[in-house]
Motif scaffolding. Structure first.
Motif, short mmCIF file in Angstrom:
data_model
loop_
_atom_site.label_atom_id
_atom_site.label_comp_id
_atom_site.label_asym_id
_atom_site.label_seq_id
_atom_site.Cartn_x
_atom_site.Cartn_y
_atom_site.Cartn_z
N ARG A 112 0.84 -1.20 0.00
CA ARG A 112 0.00 0.00 0.00
C ARG A 112 0.88 1.26 0.00
O ARG A 112 2.03 1.21 0.46
N PRO A 113 0.34 2.38 -0.48
CA PRO A 113 1.10 3.63 -0.43
C PRO A 113 1.55 3.95 0.99
O PRO A 113 0.78 3.81 1.95
N GLY A 114 2.82 4.33 1.12
CA GLY A 114 3.37 4.69 2.41
C GLY A 114 3.94 3.54 3.21
O GLY A 114 4.54 3.77 4.27
N HIS A 115 3.81 2.31 2.73
CA HIS A 115 4.35 1.17 3.45
C HIS A 115 5.88 1.24 3.53
O HIS A 115 6.56 1.61 2.57
N ARG A 116 6.40 0.83 4.68
CA ARG A 116 7.84 0.61 4.84
C ARG A 116 8.10 -0.86 4.52
O ARG A 116 7.50 -1.75 5.15
N VAL A 117 8.99 -1.10 3.55
CA VAL A 117 9.15 -2.46 3.00
C VAL A 117 10.61 -2.88 3.07
O VAL A 117 11.51 -2.12 2.68
N ARG A 178 16.47 0.50 9.70
CA ARG A 178 15.28 1.17 9.15
C ARG A 178 13.98 0.59 9.71
O ARG A 178 12.90 0.98 9.26
N ALA A 179 14.07 -0.35 10.63
CA ALA A 179 12.87 -0.97 11.19
C ALA A 179 12.10 0.05 12.04
O ALA A 179 12.67 1.04 12.50
N PRO A 180 10.78 -0.19 12.24
CA PRO A 180 10.02 -1.38 11.84
C PRO A 180 9.48 -1.26 10.41
O PRO A 180 9.37 -0.17 9.85
N TYR A 181 9.14 -2.43 9.85
CA TYR A 181 8.63 -2.51 8.48
C TYR A 181 7.18 -3.00 8.49
O TYR A 181 6.81 -3.89 9.24
#
Length: 217
Positions: A112-117, A178-181
């Motif tokens: 989804r838009p804005g997700h941290r992956v 860079r967590a959390p994802y």
């Protein structure tokens, strides 16, 4: 390629389909190997198709959009700056996944838009590119154990206008910096779910991986 994936039920209308239509695979994989001998013939022989060679383009496009795995690295070599076509012996050490499976997994991730992956086992960076297209590149981390693969992925994602973090490291350790994802995708199988990856998952997040026979990492 998208039409064939739809026809076999591997792809439905949505964000992943839109991304696959928008992303030119020849930018992510400007070179690819094709095997030139029978499977039982030894030593194996491959030719390296190169987008910069006009004579290679028709066959390379057929490979990239045919839907099968795309072979991108031989014997751990650097992917940037390599020349010459013929390779004999050795083995293929990195490849992109069959597109029908890739499409199904990308849809299962529910990006989804804005997700941290966190994309673990970045390879040809197809998953990372789709994640950047859908959710923006600022929250995407692409990780690969092979420094040469990571360097190539960074440059090729940059050629598409994306600037995610591309790092080299152990897949089992993830990338805690860079967590959390919201989404973690592991492209290879392990006999267990690494605790480090669970720790790096945001509340309500999704971790997608295969468990069973392990892949050396």
């Amino acid at each position: 390629m998208v039409a064939r994936l739809e026809a076999v039920g591997a792809l439905v209308p949505g964000l992943v389909r839109d991304a696959l239509l928008a992303l030119p695979r020849e930018v992510l994989m400007p070179q690819a190997y094709v095997r030139r001998n029978a499977l039982d013939e030894r030593p194996p022989r491959w030719d390296l198709l190169d987008w910069s060679e006009p004579g290679d383009r028709e066959e390379l496009l057929a490979v990239l959009y045919g839907g099968e795995s795309v072979l991108i690295q031989h014997d751990g070599e650097p992917l940037v700056g390599r020349t010459g076509h013929a390779r004999s012996g050795g083995s293929i050490t990195s490849m992109s996944t069959v597109m029908s499976l890739t499409a199904l997994l990308l849809q299962e991730l529910d990006l989804r838009p804005g997700h941290r992956v966190l994309d673990i086992g970045a390879g040809a960076a197809v998953t990372a590119a789709v994640a950047c297209h859908i959710g923006g590149d600022t929250g995407v981390v692409a990780l690969d154990r092979n420094q040469h693969v990571a360097v190539a992925a960074q440059g090729r994602l940059g050629a598409l206008g994306y600037r995610p973090a591309v790092v080299c490291g152990s897949g089992e350790d993830g990338w805690p910096e860079r967590a959390p994802y919201d989404r973690i995708f592991v492209s290879f199988a392990l006999p267990f779910v690494p605790g480090a990856l669970v720790d790096q998952l945001a509340p309500g997040g999704r971790l997608l991986m295969s468990t069973g026979a392990s892949t050396p990492w």
